[in-house]
Design an enzyme around this catalytic site. Structure first.
Site, PDB file in Angstrom:
ATOM      1  CB  THR A  25      -3.396  -3.011   7.384  1.00  0.00           C
ATOM      2  OG1 THR A  25      -4.519  -2.537   7.762  1.00  0.00           O
ATOM      3  CG2 THR A  25      -3.619  -4.474   7.265  1.00  0.00           C
ATOM      4  CB  THR A  85      -0.724  -0.001   1.225  1.00  0.00           C
ATOM      5  OG1 THR A  85      -0.242  -0.144   2.417  1.00  0.00           O
ATOM      6  CG2 THR A  85      -1.983  -1.226   1.088  1.00  0.00           C
TER       7      THR A  85
END
Length: 258
Positions: free
Chosen positions: A174, A144
């Protein structure tokens, strides 16, 4: 080769979004064994993918791990859980298998991703493209805010361990890690090994979606003791942790860009 270095695994990383970046990763265990274990977040309110995947892993068998880094609800709630269930069903259908053996991880931005044609096609593409050479695209799709893909593998005398990971970040909170081995392990061995090694080598799993999963294909020719597997797993996780640390901005770096 990342997660596909051990025998018995295929992987893929595909694009489902408009920006052209890979945002859906798939790791498939072709066996002969489907043993698996996982350790997940210690947060009081786990994300929907964690709730789903904990149920799956409790059965001890996992055919595939699908990771959505596009947009899927990282918070608890019916809508998020339904989206996760739908993604598991789509993946299982494409593999002609059961959703009860599909682990789902997610690290996308908050918001439920629509279960539309683009996502369905992405799942179909990932299953079609999954191959022994797909480990690097899968690791790339796992990112990400990571600037580079993070992957590692270690070969022992009779077995191999592979892995890919993404670091936690302030925006999405995360951290994810998928580990694979061709060792012949039981689900209990997988649970014990991944829990112990993750605790020693990786950052604390405090984000709502944080998950570390270990898949064992049993495709190695010989049975190997836990100590040997643990040593290789430790080296892979230490390598991944070092890559994450090297890709994490320091306070000074963040201040220099503000």
């Amino acid at each position: 080769m990342s997660v596909t270095a051990p025998r018995g695994f295929r992987a893929a990383g595909v694009t489902t979004g408009a920006d052209g970046a890979r945002d859906l990763a798939l790791v498939v265990n072709d066996g002969p064994s489907r043993a698996a274990g996982a350790v997940s977040t210690t947060a009081e309110d786990p994300a929907a993918p964690v709730l789903w995947s904990n149920q799956v892993v409790s059965g001890g068998r996992v055919r595939a791990v699908v990771v959505d880094t596009g947009a899927i609800d990282p918070a608890p709630g019916p809508a998020g859980f339904q989206a996760v269930h739908a993604l598991a069903e789509r993946t299982a259908d494409a593999l002609s298998d059961s959703a009860a053996e599909i682990v789902v991880c997610a690290a996308g931005r908050p918001g439920v991703r629509p279960d539309g044609d683009t996502l369905r096609q992405g799942v179909a593409d990932a299953v079609t493209e999954a191959a022994r050479g797909g480990g690097l695209p899968a690791a790339d799709a796992l990112r990400t805010t990571d600037t580079v893909a993070k992957f590692a593998f270690q070969r022992g005398e009779d077995l191999t361990v592979g892995g890919m990971a993404k670091g936690p970040d302030a925006a999405l909170s995360t951290g994810l890690c998928v580990l694979t081995t061709d060792a012949a392990l039981t689900p209990e061995q997988c649970r014990t090994l991944v829990g112990a090694v993750a605790a020693r080598t990786l950052a604390p799993l405090t984000g709502p979606g944080d998950t570390v999963v270990l898949l064992a294909s049993g495709a190695a020719d010989t049975t190997t003791d836990d100590e040997t597997v643990a040593a290789l797993l430790t080296k892979v996780c230490e390598d991944l942790a070092a890559q994450i640390a090297a890709d994490t901005p320091t306070t000074e770096d963040e201040q220099a860009h503000t």
